[in-house]
Design a protein around this motif. Structure first.
Motif: not given
Length: 230
Positions: A141, A144-145, A148, A163, A190, A192-193, A196
């Motif tokens: 993760l 992915l953080e 994004v 997305d 996380f 930002c995740l 999102w």
């Protein structure tokens, strides 16, 4: 959604809780493509239509467009994007830049292998094995953080290919955490995740198409029991 012509047949063979099927439905909705949905009983008896449409893997999703089947969810997303490009449909969900297209494909594959399959596996485990599996997913993760960070969506201001590919993460990971009595997603670690996730599940095209949470919890509790018994 935009209506298709009488000559155009679009069907989605799916299963209500499958993240792979939901990807396809989200893409069609975003593109404004009307379609017929066919629910498959993937555990009790797959239909002849499914077996004939996907004789190799015998699984959902299958997109049937004018009698021609397309299988594998990420490939279906690209097919949808390339097929419905005429006026009246949304702009491309894939980036136009070749390098950016390659990157979103990479992250989609990475997240599927490391986060989706890893998170599901962690839900089904217990003890130290579960802890190790959950920690491995959390490490993934972090990537992915970074991907994004500084964006509303992975696609920028609008929902895009990545997305849609990762959309299951925004609502299903929490269910797996509950069923497995574990914690993977930390909003403080996380941020930002986490932002999102909220933006994705509250998007007008997404929020009304998510499976009922209580029904998902029950389904995955039963799947965990079955897998644990094996």
């Amino acid at each position: 959604m935009a209506k298709r012509s009488d000559e155009e047949e679009v069907k989605v063979l799916g299963f209500w809780v499958s993240p792979f099927v939901l990807r396809v439905q989200w893409a069609l909705k975003l593109k404004g493509v009307d379609y017929d949905y066919v629910e498959e009983d993937i555990w009790g008896g797959k239909s002849a239509l499914l077996l004939n449409s996907n004789p190799v893997y015998k699984k959902v999703p299958v997109l049937v467009h004018n009698g021609k089947p397309v299988v594998e969810s990420l490939l279906i997303l690209e097919y949808i994007d390339e097929t419905w490009t005429h006026p009246g449909h949304r702009d491309s969900i894939l980036p136009t830049d070749p390098y950016e297209r390659a990157m979103v494909r990479f992250w989609a594959k990475f997240a599927e292998e490391k986060v989706l399959y890893g998170g599901y596996r962690a839900m089904c485990l217990s003890g130290e094995e579960q802890l190790n599996a959950a920690n491995s997913v959390a490490e993934s993760l972090e990537f992915l953080e970074g991907a994004v960070r500084g964006k509303k969506f992975f696609g920028g201001e609008n929902i895009g290919y990545l997305d849609i590919a990762l959309g299951w993460l925004a609502y299903m990971l929490e269910v797996w955490e509950e069923v497995g009595s574990m914690k993977i997603m930390n909003a403080n670690k996380f941020p930002c995740l986490a932002t999102w996730m909220k933006s994705f599940v509250n998007h007008p095209f997404i929020k009304d198409s998510l499976p009922p949470r209580d029904k998902m919890v029950h389904y995955f509790e039963e799947r965990r029991k079955v897998l644990a018994s094996k």
